[in-house]
Design an enzyme around this catalytic site. Sequence first.
Site, mmCIF file in Angstrom:
data_model
loop_
_atom_site.group_PDB
_atom_site.id
_atom_site.type_symbol
_atom_site.label_atom_id
_atom_site.label_comp_id
_atom_site.label_asym_id
_atom_site.label_seq_id
_atom_site.Cartn_x
_atom_site.Cartn_y
_atom_site.Cartn_z
ATOM 1 N N ALA A 1 0.826 -1.216 0.000
ATOM 2 C CA ALA A 1 0.000 0.000 0.000
ATOM 3 C C ALA A 1 0.855 1.258 0.000
ATOM 4 O O ALA A 1 2.083 1.195 0.056
ATOM 5 C CB ALA A 1 -0.932 -0.028 1.208
ATOM 6 N N HIS A 2 0.180 2.372 -0.032
ATOM 7 C CA HIS A 2 0.886 3.657 -0.169
ATOM 8 C C HIS A 2 1.777 3.957 1.038
ATOM 9 O O HIS A 2 1.443 3.643 2.160
ATOM 10 C CB HIS A 2 -0.076 4.820 -0.440
#
EC number: 2.3.1.191
Lengths: 330, 330, 330
Positions: C224-225
């Site tokens: 994820a980011h």
Amino acid sequence: MGLQLGQIVAALGGCLEGGDPQTPITRIAPLESADAHSISFLHNPRYAAQLAQTQAACVIVAPAMREAALAHGACITTPDPYAYFARLTQLWQAQQPPAWPQGVHPTAVVHPEALVDPSASVGPHCTIERGAVVGAQTVLRARVHIGQGCTIGERCILHPGVVIGADGFGFAKQNGQWQKIEQLGAVVIGDDVEIGANTCIDRGALDDTVIADGVKIDNLVQIAHNVKIGAHTVIAGNTGIAGSAKIGAHCSIGGAANILGHLQIADGTSISPTSMVTRSIHKPDLYTGIFPIQTNAEWEKNAASLKQLSQLRERIKKLEKALNALTEDK
Amino acid sequence: MGLQLGQIVAALGGCLEGGDPQTPITRIAPLESADAHSISFLHNPRYAAQLAQTQAACVIVAPAMREAALAHGACITTPDPYAYFARLTQLWQAQQPPAWPQGVHPTAVVHPEALVDPSASVGPHCTIERGAVVGAQTVLRARVHIGQGCTIGERCILHPGVVIGADGFGFAKQNGQWQKIEQLGAVVIGDDVEIGANTCIDRGALDDTVIADGVKIDNLVQIAHNVKIGAHTVIAGNTGIAGSAKIGAHCSIGGAANILGHLQIADGTSISPTSMVTRSIHKPDLYTGIFPIQTNAEWEKNAASLKQLSQLRERIKKLEKALNALTEDK
Amino acid sequence: MGLQLGQIVAALGGCLEGGDPQTPITRIAPLESADAHSISFLHNPRYAAQLAQTQAACVIVAPAMREAALAHGACITTPDPYAYFARLTQLWQAQQPPAWPQGVHPTAVVHPEALVDPSASVGPHCTIERGAVVGAQTVLRARVHIGQGCTIGERCILHPGVVIGADGFGFAKQNGQWQKIEQLGAVVIGDDVEIGANTCIDRGALDDTVIADGVKIDNLVQIAHNVKIGAHTVIAGNTGIAGSAKIGAHCSIGGAANILGHLQIADGTSISPTSMVTRSIHKPDLYTGIFPIQTNAEWEKNAASLKQLSQLRERIKKLEKALNALTEDK
């Protein structure tokens, strides 16, 4: 790339105080890493102490934080600083050139009987099959697949590798072998839906798989045939939702969670990441089923005991009886 | 789109009674949502009560249900109504135009040294590398990747985004860094295999990864190098099978289950969804390992206790000893 | 395809004894399935007994095994037989023609403002967006997506279906709906990184997502980011790492493990497959959280007890008190 503080307020509203509207802003940054050309935001009052340390040129705050922010420098006050920050990222993004020009990229394959709104963007290597519909301002980023007869609403974003309308997983056993049950339904996706990279949403067996308006789905999620997902539900990455499950509106499904088929989940339910939902949930709450992590050495001991847990319970019951008998004897 | 009842029986067999062969059927539907132009089926005698309520023009039933069905309207009797239903969906599908014409789509990239049967269909943006073989009547839906030297049997269906023959995950540690172990094996897939969207099957390290005839694999499944999967096994979505695991024939692996490497699973074994197989299974049965889901508040209490479970077991043992001593004292 | 023993030693070093350098080798094989034209290796002294049975023409061994190997036939001695084997697979692979010629495949879509090193290979149907950078000798196998502004280092391998730089999953709730937080960061990937098929690495929200040198990531992994992954960490298939988690260097993350967001994992930590990391780990060790698998019948009993585990603990506490009272009475 950059904006002046005054341009931000002109575009997004809010009240700028303690700063020059012509201050140039070149970055949006968290409070702790902001510099003198950054704009930042204070979302959670718990982090108010960071206001004193930040180097940000301007901080977006709620009115209650106005004074604390002004003590430090410029601020923009707005009732919901986090939503304001979200809109600011959108303003920022709108300044960037798009990855690909609007319209259908020449490497995309669009069936002549598909219906793509002229305001939609279809990126490289997308495939849109016969009878599919793609709504206004919807963006298919790159190699998105929209299967035959599937419908995507307006203002949706589908990230690279998304597969909409592959066959659901349906077979009938006959003489130990599997007969394919052709999947005759489609997928219907509402407006303002975002779907993460490499996520798959299968077509229904007889009826449709339905994703309501405003649903946000992360990467690598598997949504099986005939699932229904209610409006504004969010689903984090790696999650799996089995066939014909019916998820309510405004639910929040954690990453790598799994939901068995043919269940119903009430509106507003939250599921913790990696938890497995094995029965319908009728009362909204936060539900969890995670094996607590430990050092492997500790885990081995506890896992061994867990395999005999029902026996341990029996032993406790026996102890209670025996102790009762002893006590009554006296 | 539609068929007459008589056409259905002419194509699929079974015995039509109580209805006009010229009755037009426009939909296949479950009993509860069928209308007067629908054909439906009764698979599970448990749902026999739905026969009385259904609006279906005709119901496919087993001979034992013939009378109950006739009391309502037309029926087709057949020994296995669910398999009949499956074949009916195939008949239905065959009426639909295919998503893409048969043959190799012009946007597909097929290496000149690959061997694609002329009766196979290769959809848009597929890549078929050197030495790969694609068997008769096999369908690669769209952007399916078949790696160098891999073999796909006959009548297979590979859904969009499938990757066959990416490198297995093999590295040798040397001075704290990872040396790549080139993956020199391939993937060999039998006949009548179906593989779901975005599923990956890695090539073997030295030998091949092998998927036997009739295996059905759902979306987003990871099958590592050197895995062997026996005939007619089904594997639901998000599942992971680690390197060199050997799964038997006629197994059923639930969604998001995981199987460690170098294990063997006996023919006919079932694994519940999300369960983790950490040792070989020699006796076919249904195996499960799921942390039961609860409200987060309840879970927190139980998870805390679970971390001390082996200590609880010790305390029970002590109690038993102490109570024994007390009882013997008397 | 094949090599003579002498060519192998000339290329990779090591000391060939007991065999003719002109012996042709056509296969690399495990000890147990090697034939008279195979070269094999003994990595783990535990399997030394296999030396006596193998049909291999030559075995790669550590010096300590030299005598045992020579008793059987030819051997190559080297301090680290497994790393030697890895390099041998690379030598083998280098003889094979590549799947696609070096350079950019004509079906790839590369933005004119992207920077692809001339020594890089970009396979069919890849998309490389504006401002992306692909380093020297890096290979994008097929339909790899590199999003706007993302950077891939040198000598990386990205397998088919990889998506680098899709938007992170970020939304702000406003009036029960989700406002998109545009993801303004990028993805920065170091040198010698390998990324498995259909894996996704999202761009950062404000800062970048960073994968350090030498990291190896398997298939269908979700990163994820704003995640940071330290050098030479390995991550097995189906794993999910939530936003802003910071994984140390030289970690080993098992398949289908999950790591919550905003956590820190110390250098050198190992996580067992399917385990869920819910808190930061500061001390390197092997950590595990797996519900032990059992027959479903046994599981049902234990899972039922588990739901009352904290009550069982209370009952044990009561028993201990009551027993104490009894003992003191006497």
